[in-house]
Design an enzyme around this catalytic site. Sequence first.
Site, PDB file in Angstrom:
ATOM      1  N   GLU A 197       1.964  -0.393  -4.557  1.00  0.00           N
ATOM      2  CA  GLU A 197       0.356   0.825  -4.894  1.00  0.00           C
ATOM      3  C   GLU A 197       0.832   2.584  -6.135  1.00  0.00           C
ATOM      4  OE1 GLU A 197      -3.791   3.049  -3.212  1.00  0.00           O
ATOM      5  OE2 GLU A 197      -1.945   2.667  -2.688  1.00  0.00           O
ATOM      6  N   ASP A 217       0.508  -1.418   0.280  1.00  0.00           N
ATOM      7  CA  ASP A 217      -0.447   0.032  -0.270  1.00  0.00           C
ATOM      8  C   ASP A 217       0.666   1.286   0.250  1.00  0.00           C
ATOM      9  OD1 ASP A 217      -2.644   1.268   0.236  1.00  0.00           O
ATOM     10  OD2 ASP A 217      -1.370   2.037   2.206  1.00  0.00           O
TER      11      ASP A 217
END
Length: 611
Positions: free
Chosen positions: A357, A328
């Site tokens: 990400e 993330d």
Amino acid sequence: MFIKKQFLTLLLCFIAFSQAFAAITMNRVEPQNWWTGMKNTQFQILLYGPNISAATISLNYPGVKIKEVAKVENPNYIFLYLEVSKAAKAGSLPITFKSGAEKFIYQYPLLSRTEKSGAKGFDASDVLYLITPDRFVNGNPANDNLDSVSVNRGSPNARHGGDYAGVLQKLDYMRDLGISTVWLNPIQENRMRGGSYHGYAITDFYQSDPRFGSNLEFKELTEATHNKGMKMVMDMVLNHCGSSHWWMKDLPSKDWINNDGVFLQTNHATVSVMDIHAAPTERNTFLNGWFTRGMPDLNQRNPHLATYLIQNSIWWIEYARIDGIRQDTYSYMDFDFLSRWNKEVYQEYPDFNIVGETWYNKKTSPAWWQQNSALNTNNSRLKTPMDFSLTFATQKAFDGGSDNGYLNELFEDVAQDFVYADAYNVLTFLDNHDLGRFSRKEDTDLKRYKQGLAYLLTMRGIPQLYYGTEVLMTGTKEEGDGRLRVDFPGGWPGDKKDEFIKSGRSVLQNDAWDYLHQLLQWRKNSLAITKGTLIHYAPKNGTYVYGRIHKEQTVMVVLNSATKDQDITLERYSDLTGKFTKGKDVLSGKTFQLKDKISIPAKGNYILELE
């Protein structure tokens, strides 16, 4: 005054004497175990207890020795670095603590590393199915309520009760659909006020969220996934923790949290890390700012924290044998740390894969993050960035009318693939848990849906589907994140509809499910799609044609964005058609003679296996 000074001195001596002879207690030991036979023979143990740094530490165990006893600002922490030789055997390491007359021995488990399934990685032959566990299936209502946080399905931002047991129940459903890889949003403990259903505010990096299940249950879920011939991807968050993380009440050092532990809102200036013109203050605010007040920003430049986070990833891979990680908020972290993290994970697990990400509007930025990028003088070692720019183009590409619509944008985006070091190893998707759903409430037919999925599953890259796509789930960003992560109907006892089964779906939903099922099952066996190269042609008169080629196999994809039927002349596509005389549409079964031209219906698509 003299008496007061004497009294103060005696008091301080008494406190020091008392501490020296106080019972040694250990509140935290992380990780809870390690293994023999790891390629990296050194590992760190975080030890936390009252004034633990005052103790002297020793270890007598064949093949294992203490390399460093690192003390930090906070006397309640020690970071112990151990060296495990290749000859070391599994057993309990008797770590001895002495403080004054007190002696305490902690038996630290050193387990034997064995060859097991998993840690296989994933590539373009896979299709990932992204699940928000809290919103998928509630398989065990007994774990719903915890810490005064109760399930409230009426609130889009509350806990709803989905768990590992629910995912386990639906593994056959996913496999039957054609999914090869299960990807779960973060599963580590989120003991946050309000519940943090999404999982991105971690309060214990080594524990599963008990509302999903135990560590053992996650390990068993991963094993069950492997037993069904599928893979497991774990969503990880190393950029920040939850504000209720146990260490936030007593940080190891002032620099453990960015901005010295004081809230600073990040400006989300993601391009600042690569922007040669970026103002230093803007870059600093981006990197050191917090995502929210509830998510303190971790400082990966702290060497002990960096090692802690890297080891945490390796621990989960070795413990549960997951096959991949999606990281993330990738670009928000320290670049050198991320490069080291990738390097150490891949050294231990060469077949593994990590998705970062990399959320940018232009594809040059995620390309900058990919390993061996010509755009970046420093090697990030990241195999798979996320191709958000292609997603944004795809979400509107099939809204065109009689002209080329947005297909030109789609074509031009893919034509920029030269910026990638490896354009075939990027993650592609129509939507995810942070974006508006690809399916829309206003869609009355499946033309846009079918074109989008045909494109996603035949284009280069590693495709990811978001749970519920197969049953036409909708939701917009404007409605709030909770509306993007709705409960799967039929996943809770008493649900009025069960869309996991055919009888619970509408005619349109079954058409969508069957279409995706057929496409996924065919894709598994198409080497042209899963291993082939891509060539494409600029859209013309509303049609976009491209091909995937692997040795003697060729697949030709034709997309028509126009609102009328189109005839396409095949002479232009001779690079694809070549020696072939006919093509069979894998979805309809219809065979076309590859002579002069073929007709494609309005807003239609063909996926032709050339023969």
